[in-house]
Design an enzyme around this catalytic site. Structure first.
Site, PDB file in Angstrom:
ATOM      1  N   TRP A  35       0.870  -1.226  -0.059  1.00  0.00           N
ATOM      2  CA  TRP A  35      -0.074   0.099  -0.009  1.00  0.00           C
ATOM      3  C   TRP A  35       1.005   1.373   0.039  1.00  0.00           C
ATOM      4  O   TRP A  35       1.658   1.133   0.766  1.00  0.00           O
ATOM      5  CB  TRP A  35      -0.947   0.151   1.169  1.00  0.00           C
ATOM      6  CG  TRP A  35      -1.882   1.222   1.056  1.00  0.00           C
ATOM      7  CD1 TRP A  35      -2.855   1.808   0.414  1.00  0.00           C
ATOM      8  CD2 TRP A  35      -1.304   2.453   2.040  1.00  0.00           C
ATOM      9  NE1 TRP A  35      -3.000   2.986   0.983  1.00  0.00           N
ATOM     10  CE2 TRP A  35      -2.493   3.692   1.707  1.00  0.00           C
ATOM     11  CE3 TRP A  35      -0.307   2.777   3.066  1.00  0.00           C
ATOM     12  CZ2 TRP A  35      -2.317   4.660   2.304  1.00  0.00           C
ATOM     13  CZ3 TRP A  35      -0.298   3.987   3.633  1.00  0.00           C
ATOM     14  CH2 TRP A  35      -1.214   4.821   3.302  1.00  0.00           C
ATOM     15  N   GLU A  52      -3.209  -3.255  -2.632  1.00  0.00           N
ATOM     16  CA  GLU A  52      -4.197  -2.474  -1.843  1.00  0.00           C
ATOM     17  C   GLU A  52      -4.453  -1.074  -2.310  1.00  0.00           C
ATOM     18  O   GLU A  52      -3.686  -0.016  -2.445  1.00  0.00           O
ATOM     19  CB  GLU A  52      -3.959  -2.345  -0.342  1.00  0.00           C
ATOM     20  CG  GLU A  52      -4.962  -1.897   0.530  1.00  0.00           C
ATOM     21  CD  GLU A  52      -4.700  -1.796   1.958  1.00  0.00           C
ATOM     22  OE1 GLU A  52      -3.452  -1.963   2.368  1.00  0.00           O
ATOM     23  OE2 GLU A  52      -5.398  -1.264   2.829  1.00  0.00           O
ATOM     24  N   LYS A  98      -6.925   2.490  -2.616  1.00  0.00           N
ATOM     25  CA  LYS A  98      -7.740   3.512  -1.295  1.00  0.00           C
ATOM     26  C   LYS A  98      -8.352   4.645  -2.222  1.00  0.00           C
ATOM     27  O   LYS A  98      -8.154   4.978  -3.508  1.00  0.00           O
ATOM     28  CB  LYS A  98      -6.459   3.937  -0.508  1.00  0.00           C
ATOM     29  CG  LYS A  98      -7.104   4.807   0.438  1.00  0.00           C
ATOM     30  CD  LYS A  98      -6.061   4.926   1.597  1.00  0.00           C
ATOM     31  CE  LYS A  98      -6.494   5.819   2.713  1.00  0.00           C
ATOM     32  NZ  LYS A  98      -5.791   5.782   3.826  1.00  0.00           N
ATOM     33  N   ASP A 116      -9.800  -3.409   1.537  1.00  0.00           N
ATOM     34  CA  ASP A 116      -9.912  -2.838   2.992  1.00  0.00           C
ATOM     35  C   ASP A 116     -11.246  -1.951   2.967  1.00  0.00           C
ATOM     36  O   ASP A 116     -11.466  -1.078   2.094  1.00  0.00           O
ATOM     37  CB  ASP A 116      -8.658  -1.689   2.968  1.00  0.00           C
ATOM     38  CG  ASP A 116      -8.788  -1.180   4.681  1.00  0.00           C
ATOM     39  OD1 ASP A 116      -9.630  -0.661   4.818  1.00  0.00           O
ATOM     40  OD2 ASP A 116      -7.631  -0.916   5.074  1.00  0.00           O
ATOM     41  N   HIS A 143     -11.810   1.664   2.603  1.00  0.00           N
ATOM     42  CA  HIS A 143     -11.320   2.354   1.398  1.00  0.00           C
ATOM     43  C   HIS A 143     -12.319   2.708   0.110  1.00  0.00           C
ATOM     44  O   HIS A 143     -11.646   2.761  -0.825  1.00  0.00           O
ATOM     45  CB  HIS A 143     -10.062   1.866   0.886  1.00  0.00           C
ATOM     46  CG  HIS A 143      -8.948   1.766   1.909  1.00  0.00           C
ATOM     47  ND1 HIS A 143      -7.534   1.161   1.653  1.00  0.00           N
ATOM     48  CD2 HIS A 143      -8.753   2.059   2.904  1.00  0.00           C
ATOM     49  CE1 HIS A 143      -6.830   1.491   2.649  1.00  0.00           C
ATOM     50  NE2 HIS A 143      -7.449   2.204   3.545  1.00  0.00           N
ATOM     51  N   HIS A 162      -8.629  -6.656   4.483  1.00  0.00           N
ATOM     52  CA  HIS A 162      -8.322  -5.661   5.611  1.00  0.00           C
ATOM     53  C   HIS A 162      -9.489  -5.453   6.129  1.00  0.00           C
ATOM     54  O   HIS A 162     -10.192  -4.597   5.772  1.00  0.00           O
ATOM     55  CB  HIS A 162      -7.511  -4.382   5.071  1.00  0.00           C
ATOM     56  CG  HIS A 162      -5.952  -4.532   4.961  1.00  0.00           C
ATOM     57  ND1 HIS A 162      -5.064  -3.569   4.816  1.00  0.00           N
ATOM     58  CD2 HIS A 162      -4.980  -5.755   5.158  1.00  0.00           C
ATOM     59  CE1 HIS A 162      -3.727  -4.047   4.754  1.00  0.00           C
ATOM     60  NE2 HIS A 162      -3.991  -5.151   5.020  1.00  0.00           N
ATOM     61  N   ASP A 165     -12.087   6.915   6.595  1.00  0.00           N
ATOM     62  CA  ASP A 165     -11.216   5.762   7.081  1.00  0.00           C
ATOM     63  C   ASP A 165     -10.514   5.620   8.132  1.00  0.00           C
ATOM     64  O   ASP A 165      -9.459   6.002   8.182  1.00  0.00           O
ATOM     65  CB  ASP A 165     -10.558   5.511   5.772  1.00  0.00           C
ATOM     66  CG  ASP A 165      -9.130   4.686   5.610  1.00  0.00           C
ATOM     67  OD1 ASP A 165      -9.431   3.363   6.311  1.00  0.00           O
ATOM     68  OD2 ASP A 165      -8.036   4.708   5.510  1.00  0.00           O
ATOM     69  N   ASP A 191     -10.290   3.752  10.669  1.00  0.00           N
ATOM     70  CA  ASP A 191      -9.629   2.470  11.378  1.00  0.00           C
ATOM     71  C   ASP A 191      -9.829   2.195  12.670  1.00  0.00           C
ATOM     72  O   ASP A 191      -9.061   2.088  13.612  1.00  0.00           O
ATOM     73  CB  ASP A 191      -8.042   2.552  11.027  1.00  0.00           C
ATOM     74  CG  ASP A 191      -7.789   2.225   9.541  1.00  0.00           C
ATOM     75  OD1 ASP A 191      -8.023   1.078   9.412  1.00  0.00           O
ATOM     76  OD2 ASP A 191      -7.020   3.065   8.934  1.00  0.00           O
ATOM     77  N   ASP A 249      -7.007  -4.651   9.859  1.00  0.00           N
ATOM     78  CA  ASP A 249      -6.212  -3.144   9.798  1.00  0.00           C
ATOM     79  C   ASP A 249      -7.062  -2.124  10.618  1.00  0.00           C
ATOM     80  O   ASP A 249      -7.843  -1.568   9.777  1.00  0.00           O
ATOM     81  CB  ASP A 249      -6.100  -2.881   8.235  1.00  0.00           C
ATOM     82  CG  ASP A 249      -5.221  -1.497   8.182  1.00  0.00           C
ATOM     83  OD1 ASP A 249      -4.733  -1.352   9.191  1.00  0.00           O
ATOM     84  OD2 ASP A 249      -5.274  -1.219   6.973  1.00  0.00           O
TER      85      ASP A 249
HETATM   86  C1  RNT Z   1      -3.773   2.706   4.865  1.00  0.00           C
HETATM   87  C2  RNT Z   1      -3.915   1.133   4.503  1.00  0.00           C
HETATM   88  C3  RNT Z   1      -2.740   0.276   5.092  1.00  0.00           C
HETATM   89  C4  RNT Z   1      -2.309   0.715   6.363  1.00  0.00           C
HETATM   90  C5  RNT Z   1      -1.287  -0.377   6.845  1.00  0.00           C
HETATM   91  C6  RNT Z   1      -0.759   0.202   8.184  1.00  0.00           C
HETATM   92  O1  RNT Z   1      -5.001   3.501   4.493  1.00  0.00           O
HETATM   93  O2  RNT Z   1      -5.261   0.541   4.896  1.00  0.00           O
HETATM   94  O3  RNT Z   1      -3.113  -1.219   4.879  1.00  0.00           O
HETATM   95  O4  RNT Z   1      -3.513   0.525   7.280  1.00  0.00           O
HETATM   96  O5  RNT Z   1      -0.332  -0.960   6.004  1.00  0.00           O
HETATM   97 ZN    ZN Z   2      -5.571  -1.404   4.922  1.00  0.00          ZN
END
Ligand code: RNT
Ligand code: ZN
Length: 423
Positions: free
Chosen positions: A189, A230, A232, A263, A266, A290, A298, A300, A330
């Protein structure tokens, strides 16, 4: 003893109730061990890493807030925390490491110089724990990422620096997979993007494609390494455009036989990652997930047992695709006990998969085949009041890990004994 008896008695009643619907809970308990969760090392220290003492997440469009005491300050503490977490979880796990978590012995080893030996301790620890490792290049929190572009940088020295970093990370990942006898997923990523509307997106994406071609030019056996990429939608400082968008990586993965990392933080808020799984699996061998929880953006947050995660799990199970989906977490939240964050979020993910496995799939598909949509709807609704929690408790009990509220006090004790000493 009384408790054990109650859990077992309750399970028998639950098993009968599910059996009436044609669902074999005993089989589900066995199948649950195929739900292998890759624990992200970065929840333990707010994505700081061990390159320099006291390092903090810097730049790269992601953010951690909160300063709850007790974060892991070195690899020893991180290992101890992960061992604690795993002792409170049923089922199987792996560990997902980021490159910044190497053992650099107090030396400044820049990212284009890292070697497998910097991760040797992790590899032997994983061997002792009997778990596999996954790996990630770290293309953020570094001066070379400060202008917002890494692999898509127009500056050849910056771009080459990151190409070298990712190449080395793939090699390290392949070594991890080879030494541990379990393929390592290396996930890429990058934060590249632009705060305001750019005029030449084409060149940036062309450069990124060329960088990836160079990186993936080196082949490793699939039994050692699986490459995942990955995408976003946006990040802090890349609100207007992200170079590695969904379209970009989906196309790249299909064309070059890579794993796509989905993810669920994203995408546009009304897009569902659950809906993407059956599409991607028509064209890709495997996916990486993720699993996260975005609040408004986003963000997390710690994963909870919500509709979004449930749909993801249901789509994997309904497609009979568990063996093709690598499940990683994640999220990173510094505002609460980090061990608790791991255990609650991992358990929520596992619970979603168990809930999905407890569906009377044959009956549901049959109703759908015959256009009996009321019956399909009713069955799905009925499942919501079935004693799913009882089956879950029994699964934990069988695995010898705390059932129900018991893991809370266990974590409180660890906080008292271990985390509170870290000041
Ligand atoms: C960031 C991505 C990525 C990170 C990690 C730490 O938006 O989701 O995966 O969160 O690599
Ligand atoms: Zn991620």
């Amino acid at each position: 003893m009384k408790k054990t008896h109650t859990i077992e008695q309750s399970y028998k009643i639950a098993r009968d109730q599910y059996a009436e619907l044609g669902v074999d809970t005993d089989k589900v308990l066995v199948k649950m061990d195929n739900v292998v969760i890759s624990l992200h090392c970065w929840q333990a220290d707010d994505v700081g890493g061990f390159e320099t003492p006291g390092a903090e997440l810097g730049g790269g469009g992601i953010q951690v807030t909160g300063n709850y005491p007790g974060k892991a300050r070195n690899a020893g503490e991180l290992k101890k925390d992960i061992e604690k977490v795993m002792s409170l979880l049923p089922g199987k796990q792996r560990l997902n490491l980021h490159a910044i978590y190497g053992d650099f012995g107090g030396e400044k080893i820049d990212r284009d110089r890292i070697l497998t030996e910097h991760y040797r301790d992790w590899i032997s620890w994983a061997g002792e724990m009997g778990i596999g490792l996954d790996f990630n290049c770290t293309c953020f929190s570094h001066p070379g990422a400060d202008d917002g572009f890494t692999l898509s940088s127009k500056d050849p020295s910056i771009r080459n620096f990151w190409i070298e970093h990712v190449k080395r990370c793939r090699k390290i990942g392949a070594d991890m997979g080879r030494l541990l006898g379990s393929p390592c997923v290396h996930n890429l990523w990058i934060p590249d993007g632009s705060k305001d509307t750019p005029v030449d997106r084409f060149t940036l994406r062309k450069i990124l494609k060329e960088s990836l071609d160079e990186i993936y030019n080196v082949d490793y056996p699939k039994t050692y390494l699986k490459d995942s990429i990955e995408s976003k939608l946006f990040g802090i400082g890349s609100e207007a455009m992200v170079v590695g968008s969904y379209d970009f990586y989906l196309a790249y993965a299909v064309k070059n036989n890579k794993l796509l990392c989905l993810d669920n933080g994203h995408y546009h808020p009304t897009e569902q990652v659950g809906d993407k799984i059956s599409s991607c699996l028509q064209f890709l061998d495997e996916l990486m997930l993720h699993v996260t929880r975005g609040l408004r953006w986003d963000s997390d947050h710690v994963v909870t047992f919500n509709d979004e995660i449930l749909l993801i799990a249901q789509e994997v199970i309904r497609a009979d695709a568990l063996s093709r989906v690598n499940i990683g977490l994640d999220y990173f939240d510094g505002s609460l006990n980090r061990i608790g964050a791991y255990v609650a979020g991992t358990r929520a993910t596992q619970m979603a998969f168990m809930y999905a496995m407890l569906e009377p799939l044959a009956q549901l598909k049959d109703a759908e085949e015959r256009n009996k949509y009321f019956e399909r709807l009713a069955l799905l609704e009925i499942m919501k009041s079935k004693p799913f929690g009882t089956v879950w408790d029994y699964y934990c009990h069988q695995a010898g890990v705390p059932v129900g509220v018991d893991y809370i006090s266990d974590i409180q004790q660890y906080e008292k004994d271990v985390l509170s000493e870290r000041i």
